[in-house]
Enzyme design. Structure first.
Site, PDB file in Angstrom:
ATOM      1  N   LYS A 118       0.841  -1.198   0.000  1.00 11.55           N
ATOM      2  CA  LYS A 118       0.000   0.000   0.000  1.00 11.55           C
ATOM      3  C   LYS A 118       0.878   1.250   0.000  1.00 11.55           C
ATOM      4  CE  LYS A 118      -3.941   1.896   2.647  1.00 11.55           C
ATOM      5  NZ  LYS A 118      -4.780   1.686   3.852  1.00 11.55           N
ATOM      6  N   SER A 213      -9.591   1.541   3.450  1.00 13.83           N
ATOM      7  CA  SER A 213      -8.857   2.323   2.467  1.00 13.83           C
ATOM      8  C   SER A 213      -7.803   1.515   1.689  1.00 13.83           C
ATOM      9  CB  SER A 213      -8.158   3.489   3.165  1.00 13.83           C
ATOM     10  OG  SER A 213      -7.216   2.998   4.121  1.00 13.83           O
ATOM     11  N   SER A 237      -9.579  -0.898   7.665  1.00 19.13           N
ATOM     12  CA  SER A 237      -9.144  -0.608   6.297  1.00 19.13           C
ATOM     13  C   SER A 237      -8.510  -1.775   5.555  1.00 19.13           C
ATOM     14  CB  SER A 237      -8.165   0.574   6.299  1.00 19.13           C
ATOM     15  OG  SER A 237      -8.846   1.770   6.567  1.00 19.13           O
TER      16      SER A 237
END
Length: 568
Positions: A118, A213, A237
């Protein structure tokens, strides 16, 4: 108990087995109908251990594997899962891995295995943006500890994945690089169901959100572009997009894995998350990442042994708790039905299943909002345009430069959270908001302690309220409202510092994944994953059928050596 009422035998379609055989052969999967609950509808997803065995036996090389994943990344570019694709870096790492395998000096189970990270984890020499104008063009001089640990094991870094700006969101729709599209939007399972109801409507405009996210990481794993990915988990997330994308999403115990190099959102809740296609893979990655880090004072001091997951044999010793407060009016009937089915499955196999109470659950959303925005306001203060990141052209005064830099660098969502946090931290508000929220957080954490002290081993809950929704529907409500709704079942775990994992269970009537969440005792991650592994084996969640990849997978994956992988 409510979960014993109206139990349905099966929710969702029974997809055919033959359609996905090509991808399974390509990445190490194999058909399996051993589970009595599978009914011919599911298969074990490709596992790192299988591909690692193939690499060791010389049936495939790290370079071949890397090139296949890079090819898939290019073919699935429309998903917008990656912000940066580190092709040259990955191929160079594959070359080094290949040399080690030829010498018989493999670094471990992840040597030569493609992974993604990420884009809020620092990566030396590779741009790290947090999907924000504030850090666009920023290249860190060091690796996050978790990234370094993966590289030390020989993993191949395919690239940096997309997210909500600074990880603030639950849809992966609010970053500067655009929203991430859920691979299941293009699956045969979903598209066949849509055709029955669309009546000629434009299908391409009806794509689904991934959740967030860490949506880019979840999409990257789901679309077979890597075998594992790092996400971050502050209020769900990692687990939220895992549920929407049909993959496993693990949030380890707070303090088990280092946060050094993870650009902070909420220091007291942030945890590096792990996304994989099966529970065993998550355990392998966790075993590599876990342990003390002198650069992170919140990590545990005791040494951590590698995680090995035994098979559950005596279910009579297992006690599963069902929190009654999680049975909310907003919960979709299909998710509730699958939750009920899962509880019945454990009970039918001999486990004790009881209803438990987490009485302060209703306060968790408000409590989380106060604490989250307060820490965000503090953390975002470092982005002032002086040392790194974006800096505006205004030079009238330092104050004017600060203000303009932050106005240009942050989006509305980030600025809104900063304003809220600063309000809660004002001298006249501090006691009434921040201190009270800390006290409520303690009560929420104590609820979990009381339940586990009563003899419960693992809690079973939904991960999300429903399946993934179309982007057009998702954006009808603002980011804050959506985050409050979508993290209902996941936020409390972060406030309590507990481990939790989302495991895909079945497809909905729309042909979309639905996942359930298991919550464990603090630092009992191995026990949690052992239960999750047993559950995964029973439900046999089907592999995604990506038609557009299937049409020409024979040309992408002409080498079918992995089909004959032997673990003997």
């Amino acid at each position: 108990m409510w979960w014993r009422v109206g139990h349905e035998d099966h929710v969702g379609p029974d997809p055919p087995r033959s359609e996905w055989n090509c991808l399974l052969r390509a990445q190490g999967g194999r058909e399996d109908s051993r589970s009595p609950c599978s009914r011919g509808r599911g298969v074990p997803r490709p596992a790192c251990i299988l591909v690692s065995a193939a690499l060791k036996q010389g049936q495939v090389t790290p370079t071949e594997l890397c090139q296949r994943c890079l090819s898939l990344i290019k073919k699935t570019k429309f998903l917008n899962a990656y912000i940066t694709v580190s092709e040259e870096v990955a191929l160079k790492q594959a070359e080094e891995s290949e040399k080690r395998y030829k010498k018989g000096h493999s670094l471990g189970d992840l040597d030569g295995i493609p992974v993604a990270v990420k884009d809020n984890f620092s990566t030396a020499g590779i741009e790290t943006t947090c999907a924000s104008n504030m850090l666009k063009g920023y290249v860190p001089p060091y690796n996050a500890t978790v990234v370094q640990k993966l590289l030390d094991q020989g993993a191949l870094l395919m690239g940096k994945t997309n997210l909500d700006e600074f990880a603030m969101g639950s849809g992966s729709t609010d970053g500067i690089f655009g929203p991430v599209k859920n691979p299941w939007s293009y699956s045969k399972q979903y598209r066949e169901k849509r055709k029955q109801k669309s009546h000629g409507k434009n299908e391409d405009s009806h794509w689904l959100i991934t959740g967030g996210s860490s949506g880019g990481s979840a999409a990257a794993v789901s679309a077979f572009t890597c075998f594992a990915a790092l996400g971050s988990d502050t209020g769900g997330s990692t687990r939220n997009p895992a549920a929407h994308c049909g993959v496993v999403g693990l949030k380890p115990s707070y303090g088990l894995v280092s946060r050094h190099g993870l650009i902070p959102l909420v220091n007291s809740m942030d945890v590096p998350g792990i996304l994989t296609r099966c529970v065993d893979d998550a355990a392998i990655v966790l075993g590599i990442l876990a342990g003390h880090d002198p650069k992170d004072s919140t990590t545990i001091q005791d040494p951590v042994k590698p995680f090995t997951l035994p098979s559950l044999t005596d279910m009579s010793k297992l006690c599963i708790g069902i929190p009654k407060e999680y049975l909310t009016p907003e919960l979709s009937s299909e998710v509730q039905s699958l939750w009920s089915k899962a509880a019945n499955l454990f009970e039918s196999e001999g486990a004790k299943v009881i209803e438990v109470s987490l009485p302060h659950t209703s306060y968790s959303i408000v409590c989380y909002h106060v604490l989250c925005t307060s820490e965000v306001a503090s953390n975002m203060a470092r982005f002032d345009g002086l040392e790194y990141g974006h800096r505006c052209d205004i030079d009238v005064s330092t104050e004017a430069m600060y203000a303009a830099t932050r106005r240009e660098g942050f989006n509305d969502v980030v600025r809104g959270r900063i304003l809220s946090g600063n309000f809660f931290l004002l001298k006249e508000n501090y006691e009434n908001y921040f201190v009270k929220a800390q006290k409520v957080r303690r009560l929420i954490a104590r609820d979990f302690v009381n339940v586990f002290n009563s003899g419960v081993d693992v809690l079973l809950t939904p991960t999300t309220l429903s399946e993934a929704v179309p982007h057009t529907e998702f954006i009808r409500e603002d980011n804050r409202t959506r985050s409050a709704q979508d993290d209902l079942f996941t936020q409390a775990v972060n406030m309590a510092g507990l481990p939790a994992v989302s495991v895909p269970m079945a497809l909905s009537s729309q042909g979309l994944p639905i996942g359930l969440q298991f919550i464990g005792r603090a630092f009992c991650d191995q026990q949690l994953l052992t239960v999750a592994k047993w559950f995964e084996k029973q439900v046999q969640f089907p592999v995604i059928q990506l038609q557009e990849l299937m049409d020409d997978c024979s040309s992408v994956f002409e080498n079918e050596k992995l089909a004959s992988v032997s673990l003997k």
